[in-house]
Design a protein around this motif. Structure first.
Motif, PDB file in Angstrom:
ATOM      1  N   LEU A 202      42.965  28.429  50.496  1.00  0.00           N
ATOM      2  CA  LEU A 202      41.757  29.143  50.878  1.00  0.00           C
ATOM      3  C   LEU A 202      40.533  28.502  50.237  1.00  0.00           C
ATOM      4  O   LEU A 202      40.623  27.913  49.162  1.00  0.00           O
ATOM      5  N   GLY A 203      39.379  28.637  50.892  1.00  0.00           N
ATOM      6  CA  GLY A 203      38.134  28.218  50.281  1.00  0.00           C
ATOM      7  C   GLY A 203      37.768  29.176  49.162  1.00  0.00           C
ATOM      8  O   GLY A 203      38.154  30.351  49.188  1.00  0.00           O
ATOM      9  N   VAL A 204      37.004  28.685  48.190  1.00  0.00           N
ATOM     10  CA  VAL A 204      36.647  29.523  47.040  1.00  0.00           C
ATOM     11  C   VAL A 204      35.886  30.765  47.479  1.00  0.00           C
ATOM     12  O   VAL A 204      36.201  31.895  47.066  1.00  0.00           O
ATOM     13  N   GLU A 205      34.866  30.611  48.319  1.00  0.00           N
ATOM     14  CA  GLU A 205      34.078  31.764  48.750  1.00  0.00           C
ATOM     15  C   GLU A 205      34.906  32.710  49.604  1.00  0.00           C
ATOM     16  O   GLU A 205      34.760  33.941  49.504  1.00  0.00           O
ATOM     17  N   GLU A 206      35.753  32.172  50.448  1.00  0.00           N
ATOM     18  CA  GLU A 206      36.634  33.002  51.273  1.00  0.00           C
ATOM     19  C   GLU A 206      37.535  33.866  50.384  1.00  0.00           C
ATOM     20  O   GLU A 206      37.726  35.070  50.617  1.00  0.00           O
ATOM     21  N   PHE A 207      38.089  33.235  49.359  1.00  0.00           N
ATOM     22  CA  PHE A 207      38.980  33.935  48.439  1.00  0.00           C
ATOM     23  C   PHE A 207      38.222  35.014  47.674  1.00  0.00           C
ATOM     24  O   PHE A 207      38.679  36.156  47.551  1.00  0.00           O
ATOM     25  N   ARG A 208      37.047  34.671  47.164  1.00  0.00           N
ATOM     26  CA  ARG A 208      36.250  35.646  46.412  1.00  0.00           C
ATOM     27  C   ARG A 208      35.842  36.824  47.285  1.00  0.00           C
ATOM     28  O   ARG A 208      35.896  37.988  46.853  1.00  0.00           O
ATOM     29  N   ASN A 209      35.422  36.561  48.500  1.00  0.00           N
ATOM     30  CA  ASN A 209      34.993  37.631  49.395  1.00  0.00           C
ATOM     31  C   ASN A 209      36.143  38.578  49.725  1.00  0.00           C
ATOM     32  O   ASN A 209      35.962  39.803  49.780  1.00  0.00           O
ATOM     33  N   ALA A 210      37.328  38.000  49.925  1.00  0.00           N
ATOM     34  CA  ALA A 210      38.491  38.828  50.207  1.00  0.00           C
ATOM     35  C   ALA A 210      38.817  39.733  49.031  1.00  0.00           C
ATOM     36  O   ALA A 210      39.151  40.917  49.207  1.00  0.00           O
ATOM     37  N   ARG A 211      38.697  39.190  47.829  1.00  0.00           N
ATOM     38  CA  ARG A 211      38.968  40.006  46.634  1.00  0.00           C
ATOM     39  C   ARG A 211      37.893  41.062  46.416  1.00  0.00           C
ATOM     40  O   ARG A 211      38.176  42.171  45.966  1.00  0.00           O
ATOM     41  N   ALA A 212      36.657  40.735  46.741  1.00  0.00           N
ATOM     42  CA  ALA A 212      35.558  41.699  46.581  1.00  0.00           C
ATOM     43  C   ALA A 212      35.771  42.926  47.451  1.00  0.00           C
ATOM     44  O   ALA A 212      35.418  44.052  47.063  1.00  0.00           O
ATOM     45  N   GLU A 213      36.354  42.742  48.619  1.00  0.00           N
ATOM     46  CA  GLU A 213      36.570  43.858  49.539  1.00  0.00           C
ATOM     47  C   GLU A 213      37.630  44.834  49.044  1.00  0.00           C
ATOM     48  O   GLU A 213      37.764  45.926  49.592  1.00  0.00           O
ATOM     49  N   ASN A 215      37.763  46.258  46.021  1.00  0.00           N
ATOM     50  CA  ASN A 215      37.362  47.221  44.997  1.00  0.00           C
ATOM     51  C   ASN A 215      36.118  48.005  45.409  1.00  0.00           C
ATOM     52  O   ASN A 215      35.359  47.578  46.288  1.00  0.00           O
ATOM     53  N   PRO A 216      35.894  49.159  44.784  1.00  0.00           N
ATOM     54  CA  PRO A 216      34.802  50.033  45.199  1.00  0.00           C
ATOM     55  C   PRO A 216      33.414  49.435  45.066  1.00  0.00           C
ATOM     56  O   PRO A 216      32.515  49.797  45.834  1.00  0.00           O
ATOM     57  N   VAL A 217      33.174  48.549  44.115  1.00  0.00           N
ATOM     58  CA  VAL A 217      31.820  48.011  43.937  1.00  0.00           C
ATOM     59  C   VAL A 217      31.542  46.825  44.853  1.00  0.00           C
ATOM     60  O   VAL A 217      30.416  46.317  44.886  1.00  0.00           O
ATOM     61  N   ARG A 218      32.567  46.394  45.574  1.00  0.00           N
ATOM     62  CA  ARG A 218      32.422  45.356  46.602  1.00  0.00           C
ATOM     63  C   ARG A 218      31.848  44.033  46.070  1.00  0.00           C
ATOM     64  O   ARG A 218      31.036  43.383  46.705  1.00  0.00           O
ATOM     65  N   THR A 242      39.549  52.461  18.891  1.00  0.00           N
ATOM     66  CA  THR A 242      40.602  51.506  18.524  1.00  0.00           C
ATOM     67  C   THR A 242      41.884  51.829  19.286  1.00  0.00           C
ATOM     68  O   THR A 242      42.116  52.971  19.690  1.00  0.00           O
ATOM     69  N   GLY A 243      42.690  50.809  19.507  1.00  0.00           N
ATOM     70  CA  GLY A 243      43.942  50.979  20.221  1.00  0.00           C
ATOM     71  C   GLY A 243      43.791  51.154  21.719  1.00  0.00           C
ATOM     72  O   GLY A 243      44.748  51.509  22.405  1.00  0.00           O
ATOM     73  N   GLN A 244      42.612  50.851  22.246  1.00  0.00           N
ATOM     74  CA  GLN A 244      42.324  51.112  23.653  1.00  0.00           C
ATOM     75  C   GLN A 244      42.350  49.835  24.489  1.00  0.00           C
ATOM     76  O   GLN A 244      42.050  48.750  23.995  1.00  0.00           O
ATOM     77  N   THR A 245      42.686  49.989  25.760  1.00  0.00           N
ATOM     78  CA  THR A 245      42.557  48.917  26.736  1.00  0.00           C
ATOM     79  C   THR A 245      41.550  49.353  27.794  1.00  0.00           C
ATOM     80  O   THR A 245      41.758  50.355  28.478  1.00  0.00           O
ATOM     81  N   LEU A 246      40.453  48.623  27.883  1.00  0.00           N
ATOM     82  CA  LEU A 246      39.400  48.924  28.848  1.00  0.00           C
ATOM     83  C   LEU A 246      39.569  48.033  30.078  1.00  0.00           C
ATOM     84  O   LEU A 246      39.500  46.808  29.974  1.00  0.00           O
ATOM     85  N   TYR A 247      39.789  48.652  31.225  1.00  0.00           N
ATOM     86  CA  TYR A 247      39.894  47.900  32.478  1.00  0.00           C
ATOM     87  C   TYR A 247      38.493  47.637  33.022  1.00  0.00           C
ATOM     88  O   TYR A 247      37.723  48.572  33.253  1.00  0.00           O
ATOM     89  N   VAL A 248      38.178  46.361  33.174  1.00  0.00           N
ATOM     90  CA  VAL A 248      36.868  45.937  33.696  1.00  0.00           C
ATOM     91  C   VAL A 248      37.163  45.216  35.005  1.00  0.00           C
ATOM     92  O   VAL A 248      37.335  43.999  35.048  1.00  0.00           O
ATOM     93  N   ASP A 249      37.227  45.994  36.079  1.00  0.00           N
ATOM     94  CA  ASP A 249      37.777  45.457  37.329  1.00  0.00           C
ATOM     95  C   ASP A 249      37.084  45.960  38.582  1.00  0.00           C
ATOM     96  O   ASP A 249      37.619  45.813  39.688  1.00  0.00           O
ATOM     97  N   GLY A 250      35.886  46.539  38.433  1.00  0.00           N
ATOM     98  CA  GLY A 250      35.195  47.050  39.614  1.00  0.00           C
ATOM     99  C   GLY A 250      35.905  48.214  40.280  1.00  0.00           C
ATOM    100  O   GLY A 250      35.625  48.529  41.429  1.00  0.00           O
ATOM    101  N   GLY A 251      36.830  48.839  39.552  1.00  0.00           N
ATOM    102  CA  GLY A 251      37.568  49.975  40.115  1.00  0.00           C
ATOM    103  C   GLY A 251      38.700  49.567  41.033  1.00  0.00           C
ATOM    104  O   GLY A 251      39.212  50.389  41.800  1.00  0.00           O
ATOM    105  N   SER A 252      39.156  48.323  40.941  1.00  0.00           N
ATOM    106  CA  SER A 252      40.159  47.827  41.896  1.00  0.00           C
ATOM    107  C   SER A 252      41.494  48.544  41.785  1.00  0.00           C
ATOM    108  O   SER A 252      42.277  48.559  42.738  1.00  0.00           O
ATOM    109  N   LYS A 253      41.790  49.143  40.620  1.00  0.00           N
ATOM    110  CA  LYS A 253      43.078  49.815  40.445  1.00  0.00           C
ATOM    111  C   LYS A 253      42.971  51.324  40.620  1.00  0.00           C
ATOM    112  O   LYS A 253      43.902  52.058  40.324  1.00  0.00           O
TER     113      LYS A 253
END
Length: 254
Positions: A202-213, A215-218, A242-253
């Motif tokens: 895949l092209g880089v932009e094609e791949f990124r755009n597909a992944r952007a779609e 998650n909620p923040v697009r 402390t002891g926490q895991t922060l998901y920074v993922d645009g809400g993808s999960k």
């Protein structure tokens, strides 16, 4: 005065991508920064580009984080060159994606060795300084892949292991003034994800755009997004976290 004025931060896998983004953010906020990486030329060039504040310094350290002797030497070099140690970010990582029936043992060992053993060895070396001074911050890089990704049994296992490691260290080191947390990025634009696009044809932009779609923040993430979370979790403003895991993922999960 920046939040990290007078602090010394070590970031592994810092020559590029998320590691570089975190190291740069620490420098912008006043820290002296040690960049640790296997690529000697790239890490030296990255250290030269850091946006250091007056009075701060940078050093480039070439080390394999999965080697105990190399790690001990690296931490000694950092303390000797920069005069102390206050923050450790375990970011170094590799991928060797394959379905389980095709995955050779060395690909499993390499990925767990860098991500999980590397975090263990670096943390073990750094905590000696943190416990003695009764102050320290450890940030481990996990991933949304910790929740399971097809073709990434090694990577997913390592990244979920990082989360368990983070919780265990937080319990052990909390009484000594050490905070231990993790960040789990979603899709972030780096050379590593660009290589994934190429592998999939895949092209880089094609791949990124597909992944952007997905998650909620697009949009996809950038190293700056992860650096912002790291800058908070490693600061004194997060001293009760402390002891926490922060998901920074645009809400993808979600």
């Amino acid at each position: 005065m920046g939040r990290y004025q007078g602090r010394v931060a070590v970031v592994t896998g810092a020559a590029r991508g998320i590691g570089w983004g975190i190291a740069s953010r620490f420098a912008e906020e006043g820290a002296s920064v040690a960049l640790v990486d296997l690529d000697a030329a790239a890490v030296a060039e990255a250290a030269d580009r850091l946006p250091l504040r007056p009075g701060a310094a940078a050093t480039a350290v070439v080390a394999d984080v999965s080697s105990a002797p190399a790690v001990e030497t690296a931490i000694g070099t950092v303390v000797g060159d920069l005069g102390g140690l206050h923050v450790l970010v375990n970011n170094a990582g590799v991928t060797r994606d394959n379905l389980i029936h095709k995955m050779p043992e060395d690909e499993w060992d390499l990925v767990l060795g860098v991500h999980l053993k590397g975090a263990f060895l670096m943390s073990r070396a750094a905590q000696r300084h943190f416990v003695e001074q009764r102050y320290g911050k450890i940030l481990n890089l996990s991933s949304t892949s910790a929740l399971g990704t097809r073709g990434q049994a090694n990577y997913s296992t390592a990244k979920m292991g990082v989360q368990g490691f983070t919780r265990a260290l937080a319990i052990e080191l909390g009484p000594f003034g050490v905070n231990v947390n993790a960040v789990a990025p979603g899709f972030v634009t780096t050379e590593m994800t660009d290589a994934t696009a190429a592998r999939l044809g895949l092209g880089v932009e094609e791949f990124r755009n597909a992944r952007a779609e997905r998650n909620p923040v697009r949009r996809v993430g950038s190293p700056d997004d992860i650096a912002a979370a790291a800058a908070f979790l490693c600061s004194d403003e997060a001293s009760y976290v402390t002891g926490q895991t922060l998901y920074v993922d645009g809400g993808s999960k979600l």
